[in-house]
Design a protein around this motif. Sequence first.
Motif, PDB file in Angstrom:
ATOM      1  N   LEU A  75      -2.246   4.825   4.056  1.00 32.48           N
ATOM      2  CA  LEU A  75      -3.617   4.307   4.006  1.00 32.48           C
ATOM      3  C   LEU A  75      -4.013   3.872   2.595  1.00 32.48           C
ATOM      4  N   ILE A  76      -3.425   4.508   1.595  1.00 27.77           N
ATOM      5  CA  ILE A  76      -3.713   4.125   0.208  1.00 27.77           C
ATOM      6  C   ILE A  76      -2.744   3.051  -0.276  1.00 27.77           C
ATOM      7  N   GLY A  77      -1.458   3.260  -0.001  1.00 28.36           N
ATOM      8  CA  GLY A  77      -0.436   2.357  -0.541  1.00 28.36           C
ATOM      9  C   GLY A  77      -0.385   0.991   0.118  1.00 28.36           C
ATOM     10  N   ALA A  78      -0.571   0.929   1.441  1.00 32.69           N
ATOM     11  CA  ALA A  78      -0.451  -0.353   2.150  1.00 32.69           C
ATOM     12  C   ALA A  78      -1.475  -1.382   1.673  1.00 32.69           C
ATOM     13  N   LEU A  80      -3.059  -1.473  -1.171  1.00 35.23           N
ATOM     14  CA  LEU A  80      -2.772  -1.793  -2.573  1.00 35.23           C
ATOM     15  C   LEU A  80      -1.612  -2.784  -2.674  1.00 35.23           C
ATOM     16  N   CYS A  81      -0.559  -2.546  -1.897  1.00 37.32           N
ATOM     17  CA  CYS A  81       0.600  -3.453  -1.923  1.00 37.32           C
ATOM     18  C   CYS A  81       0.249  -4.822  -1.349  1.00 37.32           C
ATOM     19  N   ALA A  82      -0.550  -4.830  -0.278  1.00 36.95           N
ATOM     20  CA  ALA A  82      -0.960  -6.104   0.323  1.00 36.95           C
ATOM     21  C   ALA A  82      -1.810  -6.910  -0.645  1.00 36.95           C
ATOM     22  N   ILE A  83      -2.718  -6.240  -1.341  1.00 42.26           N
ATOM     23  CA  ILE A  83      -3.595  -6.917  -2.310  1.00 42.26           C
ATOM     24  C   ILE A  83      -2.791  -7.408  -3.504  1.00 42.26           C
ATOM     25  N   VAL A 163     -10.881  -7.518   0.411  1.00 44.34           N
ATOM     26  CA  VAL A 163     -11.549  -7.306   1.703  1.00 44.34           C
ATOM     27  C   VAL A 163     -10.550  -7.498   2.848  1.00 44.34           C
ATOM     28  N   GLY A 164      -9.841  -8.628   2.841  1.00 44.77           N
ATOM     29  CA  GLY A 164      -8.881  -8.914   3.904  1.00 44.77           C
ATOM     30  C   GLY A 164      -7.727  -7.930   3.917  1.00 44.77           C
ATOM     31  N   GLY A 165      -7.227  -7.565   2.736  1.00 42.61           N
ATOM     32  CA  GLY A 165      -6.097  -6.646   2.656  1.00 42.61           C
ATOM     33  C   GLY A 165      -6.421  -5.276   3.208  1.00 42.61           C
ATOM     34  N   VAL A 166      -7.596  -4.772   2.886  1.00 39.93           N
ATOM     35  CA  VAL A 166      -8.002  -3.447   3.381  1.00 39.93           C
ATOM     36  C   VAL A 166      -8.214  -3.481   4.892  1.00 39.93           C
ATOM     37  N   ILE A 167      -8.938  -4.485   5.380  1.00 38.29           N
ATOM     38  CA  ILE A 167      -9.217  -4.564   6.828  1.00 38.29           C
ATOM     39  C   ILE A 167      -7.917  -4.682   7.614  1.00 38.29           C
ATOM     40  N   TRP A 168      -7.021  -5.560   7.166  1.00 37.66           N
ATOM     41  CA  TRP A 168      -5.768  -5.799   7.885  1.00 37.66           C
ATOM     42  C   TRP A 168      -4.895  -4.554   7.945  1.00 37.66           C
TER      43      TRP A 168
END
Length: 242
Positions: A75-78, A80-83, A163-168
């Motif tokens: 939940l934290i790493g995904a 961050l990596c996407a962003i 915003v998009g990275g967290v939601i996705w």
Amino acid sequence: MTTTTDLAVNLLDAKSLISSVGTVGLLAIIFAETGLLIGFFLPGDSLLILGGVAASSAASKAFGAGVQMPIAALLIGAPLCAIAGAQLGHLLGAKVGGRLFDKPDSKIFKREYVVKAEEYFTKFGPEKAVVMARFIPIVRTFLNPVAGTLEMPARTFFIWNAVGGVIWTEAMLCIGYFFGDSMAPVIDKYLIPAMALIILLSISPILIEVLRDRKKRKAGGAAYAAEAEAADALQGGRHRRG
């Protein structure tokens, strides 16, 4: 022994990836899919969902003994990596976008991918396109450098990218985590149809926008025709009075 062919197949098989690469590998793939153009073929959506399953109580049922991912790390790493991956894509586009995309088609690179990303960017506006592209395979990889090439300000891009990275990432992980027990027995049979449904639901805002745009065009065309008809009638009346 693992052959090159096996490795290629595994890269396209989210379940195989979950069983072999672990949490760090999953996060690295999310970064690569969103930040590196060569990562567009990686199964980001299904990988996140299965990552959620692997962090749930259904992990051993779905993947066998020994597979258990920490949900907090995901939940934290995904996100961050996407962003971070998308920011890298934007930076590459801003620095070398022209040279990056100005090349002929190859087995991996297809210019149509860039064209499609540009269409989303111009049609829906930079902010909305950056968020919605997260849910569309291939587009989410190419839209980031396209945004950089088209000079979307880095600060604005970062806000909507976050915003998009967290939601996705959080949405996909939570689907797998909370519905893991229901999904585990049927992952092999129903994963692809389920992903198709998820992608369809995720792009529904785009479909709605397209339908609205068509209605506006039709309404505009009808209004124009009515105005022209009224003008002709008025002009004809003037001629008759003359």
